[in-house]
Enzyme design. Structure first.
Site, mmCIF file in Angstrom:
data_model
loop_
_atom_site.group_PDB
_atom_site.id
_atom_site.type_symbol
_atom_site.label_atom_id
_atom_site.label_comp_id
_atom_site.label_asym_id
_atom_site.label_seq_id
_atom_site.Cartn_x
_atom_site.Cartn_y
_atom_site.Cartn_z
ATOM 1 C CG PHE A 1 -3.461 -3.570 1.823
ATOM 2 C CD1 PHE A 1 -3.213 -3.196 3.125
ATOM 3 C CD2 PHE A 1 -2.397 -3.926 1.016
ATOM 4 C CE1 PHE A 1 -1.920 -3.177 3.623
ATOM 5 C CE2 PHE A 1 -1.093 -3.907 1.498
ATOM 6 C CZ PHE A 1 -0.864 -3.531 2.806
ATOM 7 C CG PHE B 1 -1.280 1.867 1.692
ATOM 8 C CD1 PHE B 1 -1.488 2.770 2.717
ATOM 9 C CD2 PHE B 1 -1.770 0.583 1.835
ATOM 10 C CE1 PHE B 1 -2.169 2.397 3.862
ATOM 11 C CE2 PHE B 1 -2.455 0.191 2.971
ATOM 12 C CZ PHE B 1 -2.655 1.111 3.994
ATOM 13 C CG ASP C 1 -15.922 -22.311 3.263
ATOM 14 O OD1 ASP C 1 -16.536 -22.247 4.348
ATOM 15 O OD2 ASP C 1 -15.219 -23.289 2.946
ATOM 16 C CD GLN D 1 -9.154 -9.507 2.063
ATOM 17 O OE1 GLN D 1 -9.658 -9.567 3.178
ATOM 18 N NE2 GLN D 1 -9.129 -8.381 1.358
ATOM 19 C CG HIS E 1 -9.490 -2.097 -3.040
ATOM 20 N ND1 HIS E 1 -8.754 -1.018 -2.617
ATOM 21 C CD2 HIS E 1 -8.636 -2.840 -3.792
ATOM 22 C CE1 HIS E 1 -7.528 -1.099 -3.097
ATOM 23 N NE2 HIS E 1 -7.431 -2.198 -3.809
ATOM 24 C CG ASN E 2 -11.625 -1.171 -6.609
ATOM 25 O OD1 ASN E 2 -12.431 -0.369 -6.131
ATOM 26 N ND2 ASN E 2 -10.313 -0.994 -6.525
ATOM 27 C CB SER F 1 -9.026 -4.071 -9.649
ATOM 28 O OG SER F 1 -8.997 -2.880 -8.887
ATOM 29 C CG HIS G 1 -5.692 -4.492 -11.795
ATOM 30 N ND1 HIS G 1 -6.545 -3.451 -12.059
ATOM 31 C CD2 HIS G 1 -4.937 -4.102 -10.732
ATOM 32 C CE1 HIS G 1 -6.323 -2.451 -11.213
ATOM 33 N NE2 HIS G 1 -5.349 -2.830 -10.385
#
Length: 246
Positions: free
Chosen positions: A101, A103, A151, A155, A158-159, A177, A195
């Site tokens: 996700f 953008f 489990d 979710q 990315h990274n 991240s 992050h």
């Protein structure tokens, strides 16, 4: 009269039926003879399936995916842009390797998609629960370490890098991240903002939210997450205040 098959579909003959299970595979895929591809599953071009791999009905193995020895993939999973190690288990409905996700807004105020062009790397002896989603990387690969257990309904953005022997309980959400060390345990519905880095051997109580780095091993809880003894004192003080309030 219109043709029954669209003229745009020219390479359907490149997919043939796999004798061991009845699923379809692309002729360029490399599949060990002991692998099972069940009826309704599809293995796309340049994919690699090792010995004793099992692909459940309805699952799609995307182009250039590799799956190691004795790994089992359940029904209706989708794997793309990823590699999976040996002796792993991927349960029904898992999605691995879709875009993260990401953008940004340009000068005209339009929302544009950031490129998401890297991969997911899943280690050996990993288990991923039903309907979990793991996004592929944009500036580094998403990595799931060896022996990590995930489990249902988790979710992973990315990274994200997750170390070895971690435990992620149901409905955990990890933003992009994030870096987790080894032997990290996340209770149900733990949330981690983007992050953030978490040290090895950290344990987080259910429903905690991590908003900044956790540099020391230990138990944490609360929103924002703090050392577990501090969180318990906060909770006790809050109960006393509520009890004594008019």
């Amino acid at each position: 009269m219109l043709p029954l098959i669209s003229p745009m579909v020219k390479d359907t003959s490149a997919f043939v039926r796999w004798n061991n299970g009845g699923g379809l595979f692309h002729r360029s895929a490399r599949i060990d003879p002991t692998a099972v591809v069940e009826v309704g599953a599809v293995v796309h071009s340049d994919s690699v399936l090792g010995s004793d791999v099992r692909i459940g009905s309805g699952t799609v193995v995307g182009p250039s995916v590799s799956i190691g020895q004795s790994t089992k993939v359940g029904y209706n999973a989708v794997l793309s842009n990823c590699s999976v190690g040996q002796f792993s288990t991927i349960h029904n409905g898992v999605c691995v390797g879709q875009d993260g996700f990401g953008f940004f807004m340009n000068e005209e105020g339009h929302i544009l998609k950031k490129p998401q062009a890297l991969h997911v790397r899943i280690g050996d002896n990993v288990e991923i629960g039903a309907n979990t989603c793991i996004d592929r990387g944009s500036w580094r690969d998403t990595v799931i370490g060896d022996h990590t257990k995930i489990d249902n309904l988790v979710q992973i953005g990315h990274n994200v890098i997750i170390g070895k022997c971690c435990m992620l309980c149901g409905q955990v959400g990890i933003a992009g991240s994030v870096t987790l060390g080894d032997y990290v345990t996340l209770g149900g519905r733990v949330a981690i903002r983007d992050h953030v880095s978490i040290a090895s051997k950290v344990r987080l109580a259910a429903n905690s939210c991590v908003t900044k780095d956790l540099a020391e091993s230990g138990d944490y809880g609360g929103f924002p997450a703090v050392p577990i003894h501090e969180w318990r004192r906060q909770s006790a003080k809050l109960r006393r205040l509520c009890k004594n309030s008019p």
